[in-house]
Design a protein around this motif. Structure first.
Motif, PDB file in Angstrom:
ATOM      1  N   ILE A 100       9.044   4.051   0.134  1.00 58.97           N
ATOM      2  CA  ILE A 100       7.729   3.450   0.346  1.00 58.97           C
ATOM      3  C   ILE A 100       7.367   3.601   1.819  1.00 58.97           C
ATOM      4  O   ILE A 100       8.104   3.173   2.702  1.00 58.97           O
ATOM      5  CB  ILE A 100       7.724   1.962  -0.053  1.00 58.97           C
ATOM      6  N   SER A 101       6.234   4.213   2.096  1.00 59.14           N
ATOM      7  CA  SER A 101       5.809   4.446   3.479  1.00 59.14           C
ATOM      8  C   SER A 101       5.285   3.175   4.132  1.00 59.14           C
ATOM      9  O   SER A 101       4.737   2.296   3.467  1.00 59.14           O
ATOM     10  CB  SER A 101       4.704   5.513   3.508  1.00 59.14           C
ATOM     11  N   TRP A 102       5.427   3.136   5.452  1.00 57.01           N
ATOM     12  CA  TRP A 102       4.840   2.028   6.215  1.00 57.01           C
ATOM     13  C   TRP A 102       3.323   2.011   6.066  1.00 57.01           C
ATOM     14  O   TRP A 102       2.678   0.996   6.327  1.00 57.01           O
ATOM     15  CB  TRP A 102       5.236   2.118   7.692  1.00 57.01           C
ATOM     16  N   LYS A 103       2.737   3.119   5.601  1.00 59.81           N
ATOM     17  CA  LYS A 103       1.292   3.175   5.405  1.00 59.81           C
ATOM     18  C   LYS A 103       0.854   2.515   4.095  1.00 59.81           C
ATOM     19  O   LYS A 103      -0.345   2.308   3.880  1.00 59.81           O
ATOM     20  CB  LYS A 103       0.826   4.635   5.373  1.00 59.81           C
ATOM     21  N   CYS A 104       1.800   2.208   3.217  1.00 56.38           N
ATOM     22  CA  CYS A 104       1.467   1.771   1.861  1.00 56.38           C
ATOM     23  C   CYS A 104       0.957   0.327   1.843  1.00 56.38           C
ATOM     24  O   CYS A 104       1.588  -0.562   2.412  1.00 56.38           O
ATOM     25  CB  CYS A 104       2.694   1.890   0.964  1.00 56.38           C
ATOM     26  N   PRO A 105      -0.179   0.070   1.190  1.00 50.03           N
ATOM     27  CA  PRO A 105      -0.741  -1.284   1.171  1.00 50.03           C
ATOM     28  C   PRO A 105      -0.055  -2.228   0.192  1.00 50.03           C
ATOM     29  O   PRO A 105      -0.340  -3.419   0.190  1.00 50.03           O
ATOM     30  CB  PRO A 105      -2.197  -1.045   0.749  1.00 50.03           C
TER      31      PRO A 105
END
Length: 472
Positions: A100-105
């Protein structure tokens, strides 16, 4: 020459790179490919990192640079990347769910649910890490609430740097500088915080053995060596979170502030002591991570920076692509006077603790040109830097006489001058822009026995700066 260089595999949010550095700190060769998240199967708005795809890009880049370098020169390899992200793994070390990316909401709700498990104030003061939706703690809460069967079946967790280290060596480890970003640890003891872990049903052995920066992880496996175009058996040395190595590679001494400018800007100071942390200190992006050296600390403040400028580029400069985009943006903004014709920009694009965002542009008119909007964003981010420096000076009990600037943002001459003018302080920019890579290579060379210590490597590199003086 033999055994006089190392390879740094650098996974950034924008690019995946392989870079060779010799014992004098000279970048011998480098290659890069763009990095991008992929949508999740469950929700196209969710962001995930394609680990196998990134490793293939590492491999392509490494084979490319090795066309110009004798394999006998390479003594070791190390991996550096962004913090917090990682994956649940099985007993063989394979991810059982995408990173899961740090960009994921998706973890925004997890942050809001934190209080159901732990006292948020104690979490920040004990771990030192501020409340960010992308924290590893919030990812694990997301799994607990949404995919509990995966959390129950998982053998453990590997941070993204250690996922690559496992592919290189077959060994399961935890890079210490990555652990220090997770909001799962105890700041002072620099171990995993059993109280935080137990609150979400996890034991300390869920995380493999911790290795310090500069420590040998293992030897390069034949299969990985063949992919990378490197000799099998060379040493794989731990580095980890890119920010820590950018700070060390900048040449900063203790008490000397360093601004790492990229997708995020992180203003940090190296310190051997940290005390007096209070919950309200964490309201505006303050965090305290582990230094590249054990039992040392990096108190700092972070905020979204080039990520905001990239948004401006997408919205207002869609007609320009590639390397010409920022040249055009800088050229047009340079023609705009200070204060951007009255345009003001609020660069707070990320949600606050209540899930609200405050990003805004005001003062627009029918005559407003896009260069003014871009300049107003640069000015707003520079004001954020000024207020953050003031806060960090109070926390760290120091007074800055200059700022060392590293990272991709240092390549923007207009932004550099605006920063110097806003702070009324000199800005020192490394002439070699690959600060993270240099710092990681110093530890790799130390771990590989090319130098007695990272400090000895740093002295040998003879770091040089360009200084931007403020206009009075």
């Amino acid at each position: 020459m033999t055994h006089d260089a190392v390879i740094v595999l650098d996974c950034g949010a924008t690019n995946v790179r392989a870079i060779a550095v010799d014992v004098k700190g000279t970048v011998l060769a480098k290659a890069s490919q763009p990095n991008i998240t992929v949508p999740a199967e469950e929700n196209p708005d969710w962001h995930q990192w394609p680990v196998e795809g990134i490793f293939e890009k590492f491999s392509d880049c490494c084979r490319q640079i090795m066309k110009d370098i004798s394999p006998e020169r390479i003594k070791g390899v190390t991996v550096t990347t962004f913090g917090v992200d990682g994956a649940l793994i099985d007993r063989q070390g394979n991810p059982i769910y995408p990173v899961i990316s740090w960009k994921c909401p998706r973890t925004n709700d997890s942050l809001q649910h934190l209080k159901q498990y732990l006292d948020p104030d104690k979490v920040v003061t004990e771990s030192g890490v501020g409340h960010f939706a992308f924290n590893t703690l919030n990812k694990l809460i997301w799994f607990k609430e949404n995919r509990p069967e995966l959390l129950a079946d998982a053998h453990g967790w590997l941070f993204i740097s250690s996922l690559f280290n496992h592919k290189l060596t077959g060994r399961l480890t935890t890079d210490a500088t990555m652990a220090g970003t997770a909001q799962l640890t105890d700041l002072k003891s620099q171990t995993f915080n059993t109280r935080i872990l137990s609150a979400i049903g996890i034991e300390s052995d869920f995380f493999p053995e911790m290795v310090q920066a500069g420590e040998m992880i293992g030897h390069l496996l034949p299969e990985a060596a063949a992919k990378l175009g490197l000799p099998a058996g060379i040493l794989v040395i731990s580095s980890g979170h890119d920010t820590q190595f950018a700070v060390f590679g900048s040449g900063a001494e203790k008490g000397q502030p360093v601004l790492s400018s990229g997708t995020w800007e992180i203003l940090m100071v190296r310190s051997s002591e940290i005390s007096g942390l209070a919950p309200d200190m964490f309201d505006n992006g303050f965090t305290c991570e582990w230094d590249s050296h054990k039992n040392h600390y990096n108190p700092g403040i972070q905020w979204l920076a080039s990520g905001v400028l990239e948004w401006v580029g997408r919205q207002f400069y869609p007609d320009v692509t590639g390397s010409e985009k920022y040249k055009k943006m800088i050229s047009e903004a340079s023609a705009v006077p200070e204060k951007s014709h009255g345009i003001t920009f609020n660069p707070t694009f990320l949600p606050d603790g209540n899930g609200r965002t405050h990003g805004a542009i005001s003062g627009l008119s029918l005559n407003t040109e896009r260069g003014a909007i871009y300049r107003s964003a640069l000015e707003a981010l520079s004001k954020k830097l000024k207020s953050s420096l003031h806060q960090l000076e109070q926390i760290g009990q120091f007074s800055a006489s200059e700022i060392i600037l590293v990272g991709g943002g240092s390549k923007n001459p207009l932004w550099n001058q605006i920063k110097a003018d806003t702070l009324q302080l000199p800005i020192k920019i490394l002439k070699e822009s690959e600060t993270t890579v240099l710092g990681a290579s110093m530890f790799a060379m130390s771990g590989a026995g090319l130098y007695d210590s990272p400090e000895a490597a740093r002295v040998a590199f003879d770091i040089q700066y360009e200084t931007i003086q403020p206009n009075v």
